[in-house]
Scaffold this active site. Structure first.
Site, PDB file in Angstrom:
ATOM      1  N   TYR A  16      16.335  28.575  32.671  1.00 48.99           N
ATOM      2  CA  TYR A  16      16.675  29.717  33.871  1.00 48.99           C
ATOM      3  C   TYR A  16      15.137  30.395  33.771  1.00 48.99           C
ATOM      4  O   TYR A  16      14.936  31.228  33.356  1.00 48.99           O
ATOM      5  CB  TYR A  16      17.706  30.684  33.401  1.00 48.99           C
ATOM      6  CG  TYR A  16      18.994  30.305  32.987  1.00 48.99           C
ATOM      7  CD1 TYR A  16      19.346  28.720  33.599  1.00 48.99           C
ATOM      8  CD2 TYR A  16      19.901  30.879  32.129  1.00 48.99           C
ATOM      9  CE1 TYR A  16      20.722  28.308  33.126  1.00 48.99           C
ATOM     10  CE2 TYR A  16      21.149  30.103  31.680  1.00 48.99           C
ATOM     11  CZ  TYR A  16      21.541  28.936  32.183  1.00 48.99           C
ATOM     12  OH  TYR A  16      22.740  28.719  32.102  1.00 48.99           O
TER      13      TYR A  16
ATOM     14  N   PRO B 206      33.305  29.989  34.758  1.00 49.83           N
ATOM     15  CA  PRO B 206      34.863  30.289  34.251  1.00 49.83           C
ATOM     16  C   PRO B 206      35.756  30.706  35.277  1.00 49.83           C
ATOM     17  O   PRO B 206      36.869  30.819  35.126  1.00 49.83           O
ATOM     18  CB  PRO B 206      34.749  31.496  33.089  1.00 49.83           C
ATOM     19  CG  PRO B 206      33.405  32.054  33.564  1.00 49.83           C
ATOM     20  CD  PRO B 206      32.545  31.007  34.192  1.00 49.83           C
TER      21      PRO B 206
END
Length: 274
Positions: free
Chosen positions: A56, A203
């Site tokens: 990231y 999720p």
């Protein structure tokens, strides 16, 4: 009753709704200020596990979290991932879990996060070009040196998990999984049987939860949002589940964290399970 906490690796107690920091902008200016505020608000709301990675921003996300949260409050676990690197020749990111690369990325993470030990370090992906024993052996050595507390894996199959567990203790697995995309159900079952924390990335299906009629119906019944229902279902689905929804928006963060207060009836859970 669904437990609100989970113990990772036998000694890391965390709340079962974490935060994925991947989406936080790390550049200068107003976006960075908002990122810092979101990270701090997550902790204020009770989040005790934040997920980041070398990938990231090439470590920029780790630096952002340290700027926002260091010195870290007691009980806050920041977990990072290594094993993806940028090619010096092409500038492209790719899997690279050679021992020297893993060692360098762990040392960089320690420096960026301003810690002496990473309590949970995950291998971002298994590198098919490097023997697994070398990848995990290197991480095991770093663990013995005190630089890593617990080891985890990401995007693995049941066979890969079993192979890894023959080499090191595996405390966590981070695979893509949500209510509408459950291809890794066998991996979740293996984690549950072994007491390994399962941290689903993505999720909540990309904008699809609200379009699902059953999710929308249950959300209406509970006065909750489809996102909250999706996260509540994950928490009810397995005691080792620890979702890490990510966002760069304060309102979304607060919506996600509030999902921990949403309780599904058995009938609602079964309808969603399908």
């Amino acid at each position: 009753m669904t437990s609100t906490t989970l113990r990772i690796g036998g000694d890391l107690d965390v709340h079962r709704l974490g935060f994925g920091a991947m989406r936080l902008p790390t550049g200068p200016g107003p976006d960075r200020a908002r990122s810092l505020a979101v990270a701090r608000r997550a902790v204020e709301l009770g989040v005790t596990l934040i997920d980041t990675a070398h990938l990231y921003g090439g470590g920029a996300n780790e630096e952002l979290l340290a700027e926002a949260l260091h010195p870290y409050p007691d009980g806050l676990l920041i977990t990072t991932k290594v094993g993806v690197a940028r090619s010096a020749d092409t500038g492209e990111w790719g899997l690279d879990a050679r021992p020297a690369v893993l060692r360098e990325q762990v040392d960089l993470a320690l420096r960026r996060l301003r810690v002496e030990r990473i309590e949970l370090l995950q291998l971002h992906r298994i590198d098919p070009e490097t023997p697994l024993a070398e990848q995990l052996g290197t991480l095991g050595e770093l663990q013995s040196e005190g630089k890593i507390g617990h080891l985890g894996l990401s995007e693995v199959t049941v066979d890969e998990l079993n192979e890894a567990r023959a080499l090191v203790d595996v405390a966590s697995v981070q695979n893509g999984y949500n209510l509408l995309e459950r291809e890794h159900e066998p991996v979740l079952a293996a984690c549950e049987a072994a007491g390994i924390a399962f941290l689903p990335w993505r999720p909540v299906a990309h904008g699809d939860a609200g379009a699902n009629a059953e999710v929308a119906a249950v959300a209406a019944e509970l006065g909750a949002t489809p996102t909250q229902v999706s996260l509540a279902w994950l928490l009810a689905h397995s005691p080792v589940m620890l979702p890490i929804p990510g966002t760069a928006r304060m309102a979304h963060l607060e919506e996600n964290v509030a999902a921990a207060e949403v309780t599904l009836s058995q009938e609602q859970y079964d309808r969603l399970k399908g």
